[in-house]
Write a protein that holds these residues in place. Structure first.
Motif, PDB file in Angstrom:
ATOM      1  N   ASP A 109       4.389  -9.214  -2.566  1.00  0.00           N
ATOM      2  CA  ASP A 109       3.273 -10.234  -2.098  1.00  0.00           C
ATOM      3  C   ASP A 109       2.680  -9.708  -0.997  1.00  0.00           C
ATOM      4  OD1 ASP A 109       4.130 -11.922  -4.139  1.00  0.00           O
ATOM      5  OD2 ASP A 109       5.265 -13.066  -3.013  1.00  0.00           O
ATOM      6  N   THR A 110       3.021  -9.167   0.010  1.00  0.00           N
ATOM      7  CA  THR A 110       2.285  -8.744   1.094  1.00  0.00           C
ATOM      8  C   THR A 110       1.451  -7.325   0.680  1.00  0.00           C
ATOM      9  OG1 THR A 110       4.097  -9.230   2.759  1.00  0.00           O
ATOM     10  CG2 THR A 110       2.546  -7.685   3.616  1.00  0.00           C
ATOM     11  N   GLY A 111       2.127  -6.696  -0.007  1.00  0.00           N
ATOM     12  CA  GLY A 111       1.357  -5.538  -0.508  1.00  0.00           C
ATOM     13  C   GLY A 111       0.051  -6.062  -1.386  1.00  0.00           C
ATOM     14  N   ARG A 112       0.097  -7.275  -2.107  1.00  0.00           N
ATOM     15  CA  ARG A 112      -0.849  -7.866  -2.580  1.00  0.00           C
ATOM     16  C   ARG A 112      -2.149  -8.243  -1.807  1.00  0.00           C
ATOM     17  NH1 ARG A 112       2.646  -8.142  -6.934  1.00  0.00           N
ATOM     18  NH2 ARG A 112       4.110  -9.840  -6.159  1.00  0.00           N
ATOM     19  N   VAL A 113      -1.735  -8.916  -0.768  1.00  0.00           N
ATOM     20  CA  VAL A 113      -2.409  -9.143   0.387  1.00  0.00           C
ATOM     21  C   VAL A 113      -3.391  -8.044   0.970  1.00  0.00           C
ATOM     22  CG1 VAL A 113      -2.921 -10.272   2.716  1.00  0.00           C
ATOM     23  CG2 VAL A 113      -1.322 -11.239   1.044  1.00  0.00           C
ATOM     24  N   TRP A 114      -2.625  -6.889   1.343  1.00  0.00           N
ATOM     25  CA  TRP A 114      -3.164  -5.986   1.857  1.00  0.00           C
ATOM     26  C   TRP A 114      -4.278  -5.149   0.876  1.00  0.00           C
ATOM     27  CZ3 TRP A 114      -2.812  -2.911   6.513  1.00  0.00           C
ATOM     28  CH2 TRP A 114      -2.142  -3.735   7.680  1.00  0.00           C
ATOM     29  N   VAL A 149     -10.329   2.002   4.153  1.00  0.00           N
ATOM     30  CA  VAL A 149     -10.034   1.565   2.674  1.00  0.00           C
ATOM     31  C   VAL A 149      -8.544   2.200   2.411  1.00  0.00           C
ATOM     32  CG1 VAL A 149     -10.575   1.845   0.094  1.00  0.00           C
ATOM     33  CG2 VAL A 149     -12.206   0.984   1.668  1.00  0.00           C
ATOM     34  N   ALA A 150      -8.543   3.619   2.687  1.00  0.00           N
ATOM     35  CA  ALA A 150      -7.415   4.384   2.300  1.00  0.00           C
ATOM     36  C   ALA A 150      -6.311   3.930   2.935  1.00  0.00           C
ATOM     37  CB  ALA A 150      -7.661   5.921   2.497  1.00  0.00           C
ATOM     38  N   GLU A 151      -6.281   3.580   4.458  1.00  0.00           N
ATOM     39  CA  GLU A 151      -5.354   3.259   5.238  1.00  0.00           C
ATOM     40  C   GLU A 151      -4.577   1.718   4.626  1.00  0.00           C
ATOM     41  OE1 GLU A 151      -3.939   1.775   9.698  1.00  0.00           O
ATOM     42  OE2 GLU A 151      -5.897   3.223   9.396  1.00  0.00           O
ATOM     43  N   ARG A 152      -5.474   0.911   4.248  1.00  0.00           N
ATOM     44  CA  ARG A 152      -4.964  -0.489   4.054  1.00  0.00           C
ATOM     45  C   ARG A 152      -4.417  -0.197   2.611  1.00  0.00           C
ATOM     46  NH1 ARG A 152     -10.130  -2.393   6.583  1.00  0.00           N
ATOM     47  NH2 ARG A 152      -9.009  -3.112   8.834  1.00  0.00           N
ATOM     48  N   ALA A 153      -5.002   0.583   1.689  1.00  0.00           N
ATOM     49  CA  ALA A 153      -4.575   0.785   0.251  1.00  0.00           C
ATOM     50  C   ALA A 153      -3.067   1.352   0.282  1.00  0.00           C
ATOM     51  CB  ALA A 153      -5.447   1.752  -0.592  1.00  0.00           C
ATOM     52  N   LEU A 154      -2.926   2.477   1.094  1.00  0.00           N
ATOM     53  CA  LEU A 154      -1.773   2.868   1.407  1.00  0.00           C
ATOM     54  C   LEU A 154      -0.615   2.098   1.749  1.00  0.00           C
ATOM     55  CD1 LEU A 154      -2.996   6.619   2.645  1.00  0.00           C
ATOM     56  CD2 LEU A 154      -1.661   6.195   0.466  1.00  0.00           C
ATOM     57  N   LYS A 155      -0.985   1.350   2.813  1.00  0.00           N
ATOM     58  CA  LYS A 155       0.042   0.247   3.399  1.00  0.00           C
ATOM     59  C   LYS A 155       0.276  -0.703   2.360  1.00  0.00           C
ATOM     60  CE  LYS A 155      -1.265   1.214   8.292  1.00  0.00           C
ATOM     61  NZ  LYS A 155      -1.461   1.015   9.644  1.00  0.00           N
ATOM     62  N   ALA A 156      -0.691  -0.958   1.605  1.00  0.00           N
ATOM     63  CA  ALA A 156      -0.228  -2.051   0.707  1.00  0.00           C
ATOM     64  C   ALA A 156       0.625  -1.260  -0.424  1.00  0.00           C
ATOM     65  CB  ALA A 156      -1.686  -2.137  -0.344  1.00  0.00           C
ATOM     66  N   ASP A 167       6.685   0.156  13.176  1.00  0.00           N
ATOM     67  CA  ASP A 167       6.029   1.323  13.777  1.00  0.00           C
ATOM     68  C   ASP A 167       5.219   2.151  12.956  1.00  0.00           C
ATOM     69  OD1 ASP A 167       7.581   1.109  16.263  1.00  0.00           O
ATOM     70  OD2 ASP A 167       9.274   2.322  15.608  1.00  0.00           O
ATOM     71  N   SER A 168       5.405   2.065  11.589  1.00  0.00           N
ATOM     72  CA  SER A 168       4.600   2.742  10.727  1.00  0.00           C
ATOM     73  C   SER A 168       3.308   1.808  10.488  1.00  0.00           C
ATOM     74  CB  SER A 168       5.274   2.721   9.184  1.00  0.00           C
ATOM     75  OG  SER A 168       6.288   3.799   9.141  1.00  0.00           O
ATOM     76  N   LEU A 169       3.473   0.581  10.694  1.00  0.00           N
ATOM     77  CA  LEU A 169       2.366  -0.389  10.436  1.00  0.00           C
ATOM     78  C   LEU A 169       1.217  -0.115  11.413  1.00  0.00           C
ATOM     79  CD1 LEU A 169       1.095  -2.919   8.995  1.00  0.00           C
ATOM     80  CD2 LEU A 169       2.455  -4.505  10.593  1.00  0.00           C
ATOM     81  N   ARG A 170       1.745   0.157  12.645  1.00  0.00           N
ATOM     82  CA  ARG A 170       0.643   0.535  13.797  1.00  0.00           C
ATOM     83  C   ARG A 170       0.049   1.855  13.560  1.00  0.00           C
ATOM     84  NH1 ARG A 170       5.015  -2.400  16.569  1.00  0.00           N
ATOM     85  NH2 ARG A 170       6.028  -0.359  17.229  1.00  0.00           N
ATOM     86  N   HIS A 171       0.488   2.837  13.332  1.00  0.00           N
ATOM     87  CA  HIS A 171      -0.104   4.065  13.120  1.00  0.00           C
ATOM     88  C   HIS A 171      -1.026   4.346  11.936  1.00  0.00           C
ATOM     89  CE1 HIS A 171       1.873   6.396   9.963  1.00  0.00           C
ATOM     90  NE2 HIS A 171       3.229   6.179  10.394  1.00  0.00           N
ATOM     91  N   ALA A 178       0.962   8.603   2.708  1.00  0.00           N
ATOM     92  CA  ALA A 178       0.850   9.347   1.354  1.00  0.00           C
ATOM     93  C   ALA A 178       2.168   9.855   0.984  1.00  0.00           C
ATOM     94  CB  ALA A 178      -0.349  10.010   1.354  1.00  0.00           C
ATOM     95  N   GLY A 179       2.835  10.712   1.949  1.00  0.00           N
ATOM     96  CA  GLY A 179       3.726  11.621   1.654  1.00  0.00           C
ATOM     97  C   GLY A 179       5.119  10.785   1.462  1.00  0.00           C
ATOM     98  N   ALA A 180       5.181   9.593   2.257  1.00  0.00           N
ATOM     99  CA  ALA A 180       6.552   8.674   1.900  1.00  0.00           C
ATOM    100  C   ALA A 180       6.089   7.985   0.313  1.00  0.00           C
ATOM    101  CB  ALA A 180       6.299   7.434   2.859  1.00  0.00           C
ATOM    102  N   LEU A 181       4.981   7.746  -0.077  1.00  0.00           N
ATOM    103  CA  LEU A 181       4.675   7.360  -1.434  1.00  0.00           C
ATOM    104  C   LEU A 181       5.005   8.218  -2.476  1.00  0.00           C
ATOM    105  CD1 LEU A 181       1.704   4.916  -0.554  1.00  0.00           C
ATOM    106  CD2 LEU A 181       3.777   4.075  -1.593  1.00  0.00           C
ATOM    107  N   GLU A 182       4.664   9.503  -2.123  1.00  0.00           N
ATOM    108  CA  GLU A 182       4.745  10.457  -3.173  1.00  0.00           C
ATOM    109  C   GLU A 182       6.228  10.593  -3.416  1.00  0.00           C
ATOM    110  OE1 GLU A 182       2.938  14.328  -2.373  1.00  0.00           O
ATOM    111  OE2 GLU A 182       0.903  13.566  -3.053  1.00  0.00           O
ATOM    112  N   GLN A 183       7.110  10.518  -2.446  1.00  0.00           N
ATOM    113  CA  GLN A 183       8.529  10.786  -2.753  1.00  0.00           C
ATOM    114  C   GLN A 183       8.975   9.564  -3.373  1.00  0.00           C
ATOM    115  OE1 GLN A 183      10.636  11.212   0.870  1.00  0.00           O
ATOM    116  NE2 GLN A 183       9.423  12.701   1.686  1.00  0.00           N
TER     117      GLN A 183
END
Length: 250
Positions: A109-114, A149-156, A167-171, A178-183
């Motif tokens: 749900d948080t991902g959808r907001v982002w 756009v890319a940062e908010r989409a990746l965090k979503a 910590d990841s939210l702040r950087h 992207a690397g974390a999502l590819e894994q």
């Protein structure tokens, strides 16, 4: 020898590897500032000196190494949490290891907001993009919006798939996200890191806003052209489309 010494300190104090992320984050930021000072030929920051708040941007010389080491630290963090889960399930973890920070959990749900915000940013980007030929001094803003756009989409995407550590939210490291999502979602993220790198390498997050990020000092609005703006917009939209698919499936 210099790179090996920096690597040891970088990995020792990386928040993803350290058992006390809050303390490690401060030490890690201090280390990054010192590296930047050394590269610029400036004197090192002293403990009693007021903290340097200049926006941090790694030089091209070190950015590739940082991305590699961030990936290693992320894998170490993942392995540590797996070990924690293993011993917790057997009731013996608390006496076997010191306290660790809680592992993030998926928050679709948080991902959808982002994602909604990333889509709104994309609409604004396209409005500004239409003006780049007639008014080239808006190109810098397109490049900045592309990074946003890319940062908010990746965090979503990370919220939806695996959760997001504070910590990841702040950087703002697009390549790290992207690397974390590819894994986690290899089939849906082919080429994601390359697209993130295309927005990260030119320094769109800082160089589009701060004159002191340019050598010599320069007005960001005068440093970017329509070709860069269009290419940045394409990368951002491709990242957005990948993340929309991931969020919709969560």
């Amino acid at each position: 020898h210099k790179r090996k010494a920096i690597k040891r300190l970088y990995l020792k104090w990386h928040p993803d590897k350290h058992p006390n992320p809050e303390m490690a984050t401060k030490a890690f930021q201090y280390l990054q500032r010192q590296i930047t000072r050394l590269e610029a030929g400036r004197p090192l920051e002293q403990p009693e000196q007021e903290e340097d708040t200049t926006p941090y941007e790694p030089s091209p010389r070190w950015r590739g190494w940082y991305n590699t080491w961030n990936s290693w630290a992320g894998r170490a963090d993942h392995a540590r949490h797996r070990e924690q889960d293993y011993y917790s399930s057997r009731g013996g973890y608390s006496t076997f290891r010191p306290t660790f920070t809680a592992r993030p959990t998926p928050e679709p749900d948080t991902g959808r907001v982002w994602m909604k915000q990333a889509e709104a940013d994309m609409k604004v980007l396209k409005i500004v993009l239409d003006k780049v030929e007639a008014e080239q001094d808006v190109c810098y803003h397109v490049c900045f919006l592309a990074h946003e756009v890319a940062e908010r989409a990746l965090k979503a995407g990370k919220y939806a798939v695996c959760g997001l550590h504070p910590d990841s939210l702040r950087h703002h490291d697009l390549v790290g996200h992207a690397g974390a999502l590819e894994q986690e979602r290899r089939l849906l993220t082919v080429g994601l890191q390359q697209r993130a790198q295309a927005l990260e390498s030119p320094g769109y997050y800082l160089k589009t806003r701060f004159p002191n990020q340019h050598v010599p000092l320069a007005v960001p609005a005068e440093q970017f052209n329509p070709t860069q703006a269009r290419e940045a917009a394409i990368c951002a939209e491709e990242i957005l489309d990948m993340m929309k698919q991931i969020v919709e499936q969560s």
